[in-house]
Design a protein around this motif. Structure first.
Motif, PDB file in Angstrom:
ATOM      1  N   LEU A 100       6.442  -3.566  -9.524  1.00 51.89           N
ATOM      2  CA  LEU A 100       7.371  -3.020  -8.535  1.00 51.89           C
ATOM      3  C   LEU A 100       8.302  -2.003  -9.166  1.00 51.89           C
ATOM      4  O   LEU A 100       8.606  -0.966  -8.567  1.00 51.89           O
ATOM      5  CB  LEU A 100       8.179  -4.155  -7.901  1.00 51.89           C
ATOM      6  N   GLN A 101       8.767  -2.282 -10.372  1.00 53.61           N
ATOM      7  CA  GLN A 101       9.699  -1.357 -11.027  1.00 53.61           C
ATOM      8  C   GLN A 101       9.012  -0.046 -11.401  1.00 53.61           C
ATOM      9  O   GLN A 101       9.598   1.032 -11.263  1.00 53.61           O
ATOM     10  CB  GLN A 101      10.296  -2.024 -12.263  1.00 53.61           C
ATOM     11  N   SER A 102       7.776  -0.112 -11.889  1.00 49.31           N
ATOM     12  CA  SER A 102       7.056   1.113 -12.247  1.00 49.31           C
ATOM     13  C   SER A 102       6.507   1.847 -11.039  1.00 49.31           C
ATOM     14  O   SER A 102       6.228   3.045 -11.104  1.00 49.31           O
ATOM     15  CB  SER A 102       5.913   0.777 -13.205  1.00 49.31           C
TER      16      SER A 102
ATOM     17  N   ASP B  76     -11.162 -16.272   8.899  1.00 47.44           N
ATOM     18  CA  ASP B  76     -11.018 -15.681   7.574  1.00 47.44           C
ATOM     19  C   ASP B  76     -11.094 -14.158   7.676  1.00 47.44           C
ATOM     20  O   ASP B  76     -11.832 -13.606   8.494  1.00 47.44           O
ATOM     21  CB  ASP B  76     -12.122 -16.190   6.644  1.00 47.44           C
ATOM     22  N   PHE B  77     -10.366 -13.489   6.796  1.00 46.90           N
ATOM     23  CA  PHE B  77     -10.429 -12.031   6.761  1.00 46.90           C
ATOM     24  C   PHE B  77     -10.049 -11.554   5.365  1.00 46.90           C
ATOM     25  O   PHE B  77      -9.461 -12.295   4.556  1.00 46.90           O
ATOM     26  CB  PHE B  77      -9.531 -11.385   7.820  1.00 46.90           C
ATOM     27  N   LEU B  78     -10.389 -10.312   5.092  1.00 43.58           N
ATOM     28  CA  LEU B  78     -10.120  -9.665   3.821  1.00 43.58           C
ATOM     29  C   LEU B  78      -9.080  -8.564   4.013  1.00 43.58           C
ATOM     30  O   LEU B  78      -9.018  -7.940   5.073  1.00 43.58           O
ATOM     31  CB  LEU B  78     -11.403  -9.068   3.231  1.00 43.58           C
ATOM     32  N   ILE B  79      -8.286  -8.338   2.980  1.00 41.74           N
ATOM     33  CA  ILE B  79      -7.267  -7.288   3.001  1.00 41.74           C
ATOM     34  C   ILE B  79      -7.495  -6.388   1.801  1.00 41.74           C
ATOM     35  O   ILE B  79      -7.524  -6.863   0.655  1.00 41.74           O
ATOM     36  CB  ILE B  79      -5.836  -7.867   2.953  1.00 41.74           C
ATOM     37  N   ASP B  80      -7.658  -5.103   2.071  1.00 40.07           N
ATOM     38  CA  ASP B  80      -7.726  -4.137   0.986  1.00 40.07           C
ATOM     39  C   ASP B  80      -6.294  -3.751   0.616  1.00 40.07           C
ATOM     40  O   ASP B  80      -5.590  -3.116   1.413  1.00 40.07           O
ATOM     41  CB  ASP B  80      -8.516  -2.904   1.426  1.00 40.07           C
ATOM     42  N   PRO B  81      -5.818  -4.112  -0.574  1.00 42.29           N
ATOM     43  CA  PRO B  81      -4.402  -3.842  -0.895  1.00 42.29           C
ATOM     44  C   PRO B  81      -4.091  -2.368  -1.054  1.00 42.29           C
ATOM     45  O   PRO B  81      -2.917  -1.984  -0.961  1.00 42.29           O
ATOM     46  CB  PRO B  81      -4.209  -4.594  -2.217  1.00 42.29           C
ATOM     47  N   LEU B  82      -5.097  -1.517  -1.295  1.00 40.25           N
ATOM     48  CA  LEU B  82      -4.819  -0.089  -1.460  1.00 40.25           C
ATOM     49  C   LEU B  82      -4.450   0.580  -0.146  1.00 40.25           C
ATOM     50  O   LEU B  82      -3.658   1.525  -0.121  1.00 40.25           O
ATOM     51  CB  LEU B  82      -6.033   0.616  -2.073  1.00 40.25           C
ATOM     52  N   THR B  83      -5.036   0.122   0.954  1.00 39.23           N
ATOM     53  CA  THR B  83      -4.770   0.714   2.273  1.00 39.23           C
ATOM     54  C   THR B  83      -3.998  -0.214   3.200  1.00 39.23           C
ATOM     55  O   THR B  83      -3.412   0.258   4.178  1.00 39.23           O
ATOM     56  CB  THR B  83      -6.096   1.099   2.948  1.00 39.23           C
ATOM     57  N   GLY B  84      -4.020  -1.520   2.915  1.00 40.63           N
ATOM     58  CA  GLY B  84      -3.378  -2.479   3.805  1.00 40.63           C
ATOM     59  C   GLY B  84      -4.183  -2.797   5.038  1.00 40.63           C
ATOM     60  O   GLY B  84      -3.660  -3.442   5.949  1.00 40.63           O
TER      61      GLY B  84
ATOM     62  N   MET C 165      12.976   3.183  -0.088  1.00 40.36           N
ATOM     63  CA  MET C 165      12.094   4.077  -0.861  1.00 40.36           C
ATOM     64  C   MET C 165      10.686   3.505  -0.869  1.00 40.36           C
ATOM     65  O   MET C 165      10.173   3.048  -1.895  1.00 40.36           O
ATOM     66  CB  MET C 165      12.628   4.241  -2.279  1.00 40.36           C
ATOM     67  N   ARG C 166      10.057   3.523   0.275  1.00 44.03           N
ATOM     68  CA  ARG C 166       8.754   2.894   0.417  1.00 44.03           C
ATOM     69  C   ARG C 166       7.636   3.700  -0.229  1.00 44.03           C
ATOM     70  O   ARG C 166       6.557   3.159  -0.449  1.00 44.03           O
ATOM     71  CB  ARG C 166       8.418   2.706   1.898  1.00 44.03           C
ATOM     72  N   TYR C 167       7.867   4.950  -0.515  1.00 41.28           N
ATOM     73  CA  TYR C 167       6.807   5.801  -1.024  1.00 41.28           C
ATOM     74  C   TYR C 167       7.189   6.315  -2.404  1.00 41.28           C
ATOM     75  O   TYR C 167       8.360   6.633  -2.655  1.00 41.28           O
ATOM     76  CB  TYR C 167       6.566   6.979  -0.074  1.00 41.28           C
ATOM     77  N   PRO C 168       6.238   6.398  -3.314  1.00 40.58           N
ATOM     78  CA  PRO C 168       6.550   6.906  -4.664  1.00 40.58           C
ATOM     79  C   PRO C 168       7.038   8.340  -4.612  1.00 40.58           C
ATOM     80  O   PRO C 168       6.376   9.215  -4.069  1.00 40.58           O
ATOM     81  CB  PRO C 168       5.210   6.794  -5.403  1.00 40.58           C
ATOM     82  N   GLY C 169       8.234   8.567  -5.151  1.00 44.51           N
ATOM     83  CA  GLY C 169       8.801   9.906  -5.113  1.00 44.51           C
ATOM     84  C   GLY C 169       9.386  10.288  -3.779  1.00 44.51           C
ATOM     85  O   GLY C 169       9.821  11.420  -3.601  1.00 44.51           O
ATOM     86  N   GLY C 170       9.383   9.395  -2.805  1.00 45.76           N
ATOM     87  CA  GLY C 170       9.962   9.673  -1.498  1.00 45.76           C
ATOM     88  C   GLY C 170       8.972  10.126  -0.450  1.00 45.76           C
ATOM     89  O   GLY C 170       9.348  10.245   0.718  1.00 45.76           O
TER      90      GLY C 170
ATOM     91  N   SER D  25       0.820  -1.218   0.000  1.00 48.47           N
ATOM     92  CA  SER D  25       0.000   0.000   0.000  1.00 48.47           C
ATOM     93  C   SER D  25       0.847   1.259   0.000  1.00 48.47           C
ATOM     94  O   SER D  25       0.441   2.283  -0.580  1.00 48.47           O
ATOM     95  CB  SER D  25      -0.938  -0.007   1.208  1.00 48.47           C
ATOM     96  N   ASN D  26       2.010   1.223   0.619  1.00 48.70           N
ATOM     97  CA  ASN D  26       2.869   2.401   0.662  1.00 48.70           C
ATOM     98  C   ASN D  26       3.757   2.525  -0.567  1.00 48.70           C
ATOM     99  O   ASN D  26       4.061   3.637  -1.014  1.00 48.70           O
ATOM    100  CB  ASN D  26       3.750   2.369   1.911  1.00 48.70           C
ATOM    101  N   TYR D  27       4.181   1.393  -1.128  1.00 49.77           N
ATOM    102  CA  TYR D  27       5.180   1.429  -2.204  1.00 49.77           C
ATOM    103  C   TYR D  27       4.567   1.828  -3.534  1.00 49.77           C
ATOM    104  O   TYR D  27       5.235   2.457  -4.365  1.00 49.77           O
ATOM    105  CB  TYR D  27       5.839   0.055  -2.319  1.00 49.77           C
ATOM    106  N   LEU D  28       3.311   1.484  -3.779  1.00 52.57           N
ATOM    107  CA  LEU D  28       2.681   1.733  -5.071  1.00 52.57           C
ATOM    108  C   LEU D  28       1.772   2.951  -4.995  1.00 52.57           C
ATOM    109  O   LEU D  28       1.253   3.299  -3.932  1.00 52.57           O
ATOM    110  CB  LEU D  28       1.875   0.511  -5.518  1.00 52.57           C
ATOM    111  N   SER D  29       1.590   3.571  -6.151  1.00 56.85           N
ATOM    112  CA  SER D  29       0.613   4.651  -6.304  1.00 56.85           C
ATOM    113  C   SER D  29      -0.521   4.140  -7.187  1.00 56.85           C
ATOM    114  O   SER D  29      -0.291   3.418  -8.159  1.00 56.85           O
ATOM    115  CB  SER D  29       1.261   5.890  -6.923  1.00 56.85           C
ATOM    116  N   LEU D  30      -1.734   4.533  -6.843  1.00 56.72           N
ATOM    117  CA  LEU D  30      -2.927   3.987  -7.490  1.00 56.72           C
ATOM    118  C   LEU D  30      -3.137   4.600  -8.871  1.00 56.72           C
ATOM    119  O   LEU D  30      -3.036   5.811  -9.050  1.00 56.72           O
ATOM    120  CB  LEU D  30      -4.156   4.232  -6.621  1.00 56.72           C
TER     121      LEU D  30
END
Length: 871
Positions: free
Chosen positions: A112-114, A280-288, A389-394, A87-92
């Protein structure tokens, strides 16, 4: 709609990216047939996501796009860390339009590269990591609410807001919050809680009701006073004030979504039974974030898949996911894409059979099971640089309900901030309520800082030289004025500091508020644990004008000092001081002793300080009316006047010692505040050698140190070289001709002669400063010494001695002391002259020898020798 730039050239990709294997083509044919039959049988349902184009434009099954990979970094060994990283490494990249399935599904490594992707690529990457960690995870294709699909968290509470508010209400007396548990003082609330607990344990219901008493009788017992807690009363008043305040502006209601239930979204399902997962549980990948399986944010499910198969949901979703049965292997509720494929349960059973060494027939039972094509994606490689570099652009900014959270990568900001949370009072985020920041890699070891209500609170790591770990101060008041300002009568400096108990003075807490100062200590040898100091009005001079001795502002007068001590087991209770009060304004000292056994009150003494000596009067004498004593034991023998006088003298010494410690504490705090201001102006970050950027900085620092060491070695060699000063005049040349060699030779000898002459003149000047003829003995009762020069020191010394000697009322003993001091001074000056004369004589004898040695050394030098011999 996908960006055309995402379709990269196919040259750098492996062969599995650009074409399909035969088994992949076979299962793609099965998927197309399944899609056609599903559309004919269920025309009301939306198309299924069974395959999609990869980054090279080749259609691939969604199940083969999963690449189970065990993360190599130790921080990614739990589902929480994996979800937080994704959730932190990628931008939506939102789906366009939001109601249609995405046409592209890139491999996890390319995502991951993009460092950006759709919710489908989010879920695909997270599910691949969880499968590598042996979680029973599935990718889910379905429908969700608008704010979940668009990553709109403006209606959610900030996860760090509760922690920030808890820190705001945290009492620094709670030592478990800001330092390890050590034995210290007991606060008033704790003592009151113990008393109330004892009173609660006492049962009063069994006793008969009290008889009515005669209020006029003097023999009646006074009724017990009901105890209450001031802290609880203050909290109740605060709650009443909050209730009486007018209601704040309500949050704006979200507008109805016209696409409710139609927005496509992808998330991850984790089933129980593996890696300690009990439900059982669900994970929203956008927020974690983690959600229960029936959460109302998830409105419907079309299909789920893992690396083994794709399962289509055959259940009604009228109530969203609340009535869903999350068991994809249950074929009554889930339709598989391919029958007869392996399941995770079968793989686990097969592993158990192989461990138990069963028969060969049972071992080959899985040879007839249909196997899905293996993944065509390359392994997921998460490097150390990716973790940093966990966040896009720092950086990453997230808007919450009346809050704003900013996350930064390590060493991205010059001040070292990694997280900043801003809380607001209104939903439109115009009035800032509180700002809290978290720091890392600071040279000053600052970890947290919060600003709220005109106060700033700082917390530090326990590695500072001054042992400071907590600092709270009023930012509205100046640093140097602890009293209310005439221009700002409502502003008073309030400062609180907490230290680790490793200081020399054992200070652990210092609270300063207006004219009051409270200091708490731990484990002192004198058993002091608290000191209260009351100051008076500041002097009429400007408090901002610093003193000449220390550069600090003008000090305030001390009116009262109250010191409290723990029990010293080596002393009797009647002789062990429990409380000591220095009333400087009233010139009194009050002492209270510890309680003796079977007593409810301790002994007390009060002293009046005698008058101090002045230039015209002598100090006052101690009399019996200067002390008043309260003894608990009436049969105890009172102290004599001599002992009381000695006790008063000791108390006066302790008073001076306490005042000195208070002034030293003031000075140390002022210097500490100045150091903190200098640290804030000159911010520096310490490089972390375990990080990629930190290792580069450490390497550069090592290279600079090596270059500096080489320069120092070169300077040392130049200092040993006799020709270096002269060669510098010739632009540092080392190859000399005959004329240059002769010039260098003569210059070295000339410089040496000048140096020796200057040294001789310096010694002669020291001899001529003062030349005494020696003490000649008493002449008319006066010691005489001849002064050769007019130095101020000797003239003043001679005049002072003559004045004292002419004073006839001096005693005999005082006269002998003055004469001996003057003789000692004369002898000292005589010895100094003798030593200087000896040095000058030795210098004259050694100068010719040193000159000859220099000539021989210059002729032996390989740069001058050949030219000097030919000359």
């Amino acid at each position: 709609m996908e960006d055309p730039e995402d379709f990269m050239t196919c040259a750098p990709f492996p062969k599995s990216y650009t074409e399909n294997r035969p088994d992949e083509e076979h299962f793609l044919f099965i998927a197309r047939s399944f899609q056609k039959q599903f559309t004919l049988l269920y025309p009301d349902r939306r198309p299924l996501l069974l395959y999609a184009d990869n980054e090279c434009g080749v259609k691939k099954l969604v199940s083969s796009t999963l690449r189970p990979t065990l993360p190599t970094h130790p921080d990614l060994y739990t589902w929480e860390e994996c979800a937080r990283f994704v959730s932190n490494y990628l931008s939506l990249q939102p789906l366009d339009p939001p109601t249609e399935l995405p046409r592209t599904l890139r491999s996890p490594q390319v995502v991951l590269q993009s460092q950006r992707g759709s919710s489908l690529e989010y879920a695909n990457l997270l599910c691949s990591m969880l499968l590598g960690l042996n979680y029973n995870a599935y990718c889910v294709s379905g429908y969700a609410s608008k704010h979940l699909c668009e990553l709109d968290r403006s209606q959610e509470s900030c996860p760090l807001q509760e922690q920030a508010e808890a820190d705001m209400l945290c009492d620094p007396k709670d030592r478990t919050y800001w330092e390890p548990p050590v034995y210290g003082t007991t606060s008033e609330e704790q003592l009151l809680a113990k008393v109330l607990k004892r009173l609660e344990n006492i049962s009063l219901d069994k006793s008969p009701p009290p008889e009515p008493q005669d209020e006029t009788s003097k023999y009646n017992m006074r009724l017990e006073r009901k105890l209450h807690s001031n802290f609880i009363l203050n909290q109740e008043k605060l709650t009443e004030q909050q209730d009486s305040q007018p209601p704040s502006e309500p949050d704006p209601a979200p507008s109805p979504d016209p696409l409710w239930g139609l927005r496509v979204h992808f998330w991850v399902l984790v089933l129980a039974g593996s890696e300690g997962v009990e439900q059982d549980f669900l994970i929203d990948p956008l927020t974690g974030n983690r959600y229960p399986p029936g959460h109302p944010y998830f409105l419907g499910v079309e299909s789920v898949w893992n690396e083994l198969n794709v399962h289509v949901n055959m259940q009604e979703c009228n109530n969203g996911c609340q009535d869903m049965l999350w068991d994809p292997e249950d074929q009554t509720h889930w339709e598989p894409l391919v029958y007869g494929t392996l399941s995770r349960k079968q793989l686990q059973d097969e592993a158990l059979r192989r461990v138990d060494n069963i028969s060969q027939e049972q071992k080959t039972a899985l040879s007839y099971v249909t196997l899905m094509p293996r993944s065509w994606c390359s392994m997921i490689d998460i490097t150390e640089n990716d973790m940093e570099m966990r966040y896009p652009g720092g950086f990453k900014v997230t808007h919450f309900k009346q809050a704003l959270q900013e996350n930064f990568t390590r060493c991205f900001c010059p001040d070292g901030v990694v997280t900043r949370v801003t809380l607001y009072d209104d939903p439109h985020k115009t009035k800032v309520k509180k700002v809290k920041e978290w720091f890392d890699n600071r040279v000053d070891f600052l970890t947290e800082r919060e600003s709220s209500g005109g106060f700033t609170t700082e917390r530090f790591k326990p590695f500072r030289s001054d042992q400071l770990i907590f600092h709270r101060f009023n930012t509205s008041a100046p640093e140097v004025c602890p009293a209310p300002l005439p221009s700002q009568p409502g502003v008073t400096l309030e400062r609180e500091m907490c230290f680790w108990p490793f200081r020399v003075d054992r200070l652990v807490r210092r609270v300063e508020c207006g004219y009051e100062l409270i200091e708490s200590f731990e484990k002192r040898h004198d058993f002091l644990f608290q000191r209260l100091t009351l100051f008076g009005e500041p002097p009429l001079t400007d408090t901002k004008v610093p003193r000449k001795d220390t550069g600090l502002p003008e000090r305030q007068p001390i009116l009262k000092v109250v010191e409290q001590f723990h029990r010293d087991p080596s002393k009797a209770a009647g002789e062990d001081v429990a409380k000591r009060v220095f009333l400087l304004a009233e010139r009194r000292i009050e002492v209270t002793y510890h309680l003796e056994k079977n007593h409810v009150i301790g002994a007390m003494r009060s002293f009046k300080k005698p008058a101090e000596s002045t230039s015209t009067t002598e100090p006052g004498a101690f009399t019996a009316d200067m002390v008043s004593t309260f003894q608990v034991e009436p049969t105890a023998k009172p102290l004599g006047q001599h002992l009381l006088n000695q006790l008063l003298l000791n108390l006066l010494k302790e008073e001076k010692k306490s005042i000195k410690e208070i002034r030293d504490s003031e000075g140390s705090v002022q210097f500490l505040v100045q150091d903190r201001a200098a640290e804030q102006q000159n911010l520096r970050l310490s490089p972390c050698p375990w990080s990629t950027g930190g290792s580069d900085r450490v390497r550069e620092h090592r290279q600079r140190v090596m270059l500096l060491g080489e320069e120092l070695c070169w300077l040392e060699e130049q200092q040993k070289d006799l020709l270096a000063p002269v060669l510098m005049r010739l632009n540092g040349t080392t190859e000399l001709n005959a004329d240059q060699a002769q010039t260098v030779y003569q210059s070295c000898l000339s410089d040496f002669r000048s140096h020796m002459i200057q040294q001789a003149r310096l010694i002669q000047q020291r001899i001529e400063e003062v030349r005494p003829t020696g003490p000649t003995g008493p002449q008319d009762g006066v010691l005489v010494i001849a002064i050769h020069s007019d130095t101020q020191e000797l003239e003043q010394r001679q005049l002072d001695f003559k004045k004292k000697h002419r004073t006839w009322h001096r005693g005999k003993e005082q006269k002998e002391v003055d004469d001996s001091d003057h003789l000692e001074f004369c002898n000292k000056m005589s010895r100094q002259i003798q030593v200087s004369q000896k040095r000058l004589q030795m210098h004259k004898e050694c100068a010719p020898q040193k000159y000859k040695a220099l000539e021989q050394q210059l002729r032996a030098d390989p740069r001058l020798g050949p030219h000097l011999q030919t000359a």
